[in-house]
Motif scaffolding. Structure first.
Motif, short mmCIF file in Angstrom:
data_model
loop_
_atom_site.label_atom_id
_atom_site.label_comp_id
_atom_site.label_asym_id
_atom_site.label_seq_id
_atom_site.Cartn_x
_atom_site.Cartn_y
_atom_site.Cartn_z
N ALA A 1 37.58 -32.17 -10.40
CA ALA A 1 36.47 -33.03 -9.50
C ALA A 1 35.58 -32.79 -8.35
O ALA A 1 35.60 -32.35 -7.80
CB ALA A 1 37.83 -34.06 -8.92
N LEU A 2 34.99 -34.08 -8.67
CA LEU A 2 33.78 -34.42 -7.69
C LEU A 2 34.34 -35.23 -6.30
O LEU A 2 34.30 -37.20 -6.91
CB LEU A 2 33.07 -34.31 -8.61
CG LEU A 2 31.45 -34.44 -6.99
CD1 LEU A 2 31.59 -32.92 -6.70
CD2 LEU A 2 30.33 -34.70 -8.52
N ASP A 3 33.99 -34.70 -5.08
CA ASP A 3 34.68 -36.55 -4.98
C ASP A 3 33.63 -36.64 -3.53
O ASP A 3 33.25 -35.58 -2.84
CB ASP A 3 35.87 -35.73 -3.62
CG ASP A 3 36.26 -36.76 -3.05
OD1 ASP A 3 35.84 -37.55 -2.20
OD2 ASP A 3 37.62 -36.47 -1.75
N LEU A 4 32.79 -37.62 -3.39
CA LEU A 4 32.26 -37.98 -2.61
C LEU A 4 32.42 -38.98 -2.02
O LEU A 4 32.73 -40.19 -2.24
CB LEU A 4 30.91 -38.75 -3.16
CG LEU A 4 30.02 -37.80 -4.48
CD1 LEU A 4 29.05 -37.93 -5.56
CD2 LEU A 4 28.95 -36.11 -4.35
N ASN A 5 31.67 -38.71 -0.40
CA ASN A 5 32.61 -39.73 0.16
C ASN A 5 31.61 -40.55 0.96
O ASN A 5 32.14 -41.20 2.00
CB ASN A 5 32.57 -38.59 1.08
CG ASN A 5 34.58 -37.97 1.43
OD1 ASN A 5 35.04 -38.05 0.82
ND2 ASN A 5 34.13 -36.48 1.56
#
Length: 108
Positions: A69-73
């Motif tokens: 997963a790639l989590d961009l805040n």
């Protein structure tokens, strides 16, 4: 002295400061955090076994592959074409500033 040749192991009990270039013919193991105050240039691949935390900008000349997963805040800005192989879920508002083309049915 122009060089120092140590044919066996070397243990340094304190800090090691190198004012010139340091070259290693084989692997280097760092037991604690690696802090780089300047540019780090890697000629081949880099493997990160844990988390990668980038506080500034990360520039990639070629593609980046993320296996999980790639989590961009924050926001995602794509200047070229974005291709999604499987479905995309938008949990908030979808704002399209240009033409939107759909090749299949759209449910609203």
């Amino acid at each position: 002295m122009s060089s120092l040749d140590i044919p066996n192991n070397l243990t340094v009990g304190g800090d090691l400061f190198v004012t010139g270039t340091a070259e290693f013919a084989t692997g280097v193991t760092v037991g604690g955090p690696l802090e780089v105050t300047g540019l780090a240039d890697f000629a081949t691949g880099v493997t990160v076994g844990g988390a990668l935390d980038v506080d500034g900008t990360a520039d990639f000349a070629t593609g980046v592959t993320v296996a999980g997963a790639l989590d961009l805040n924050n926001s995602l800005n794509v200047s070229g074409t974005a291709v999604f192989v499987t479905e995309v879920t938008v949990e908030g508002a979808l704002d399209v500033d240009g033409t939107a083309d759909f090749s299949d049915a759209v449910t609203v």
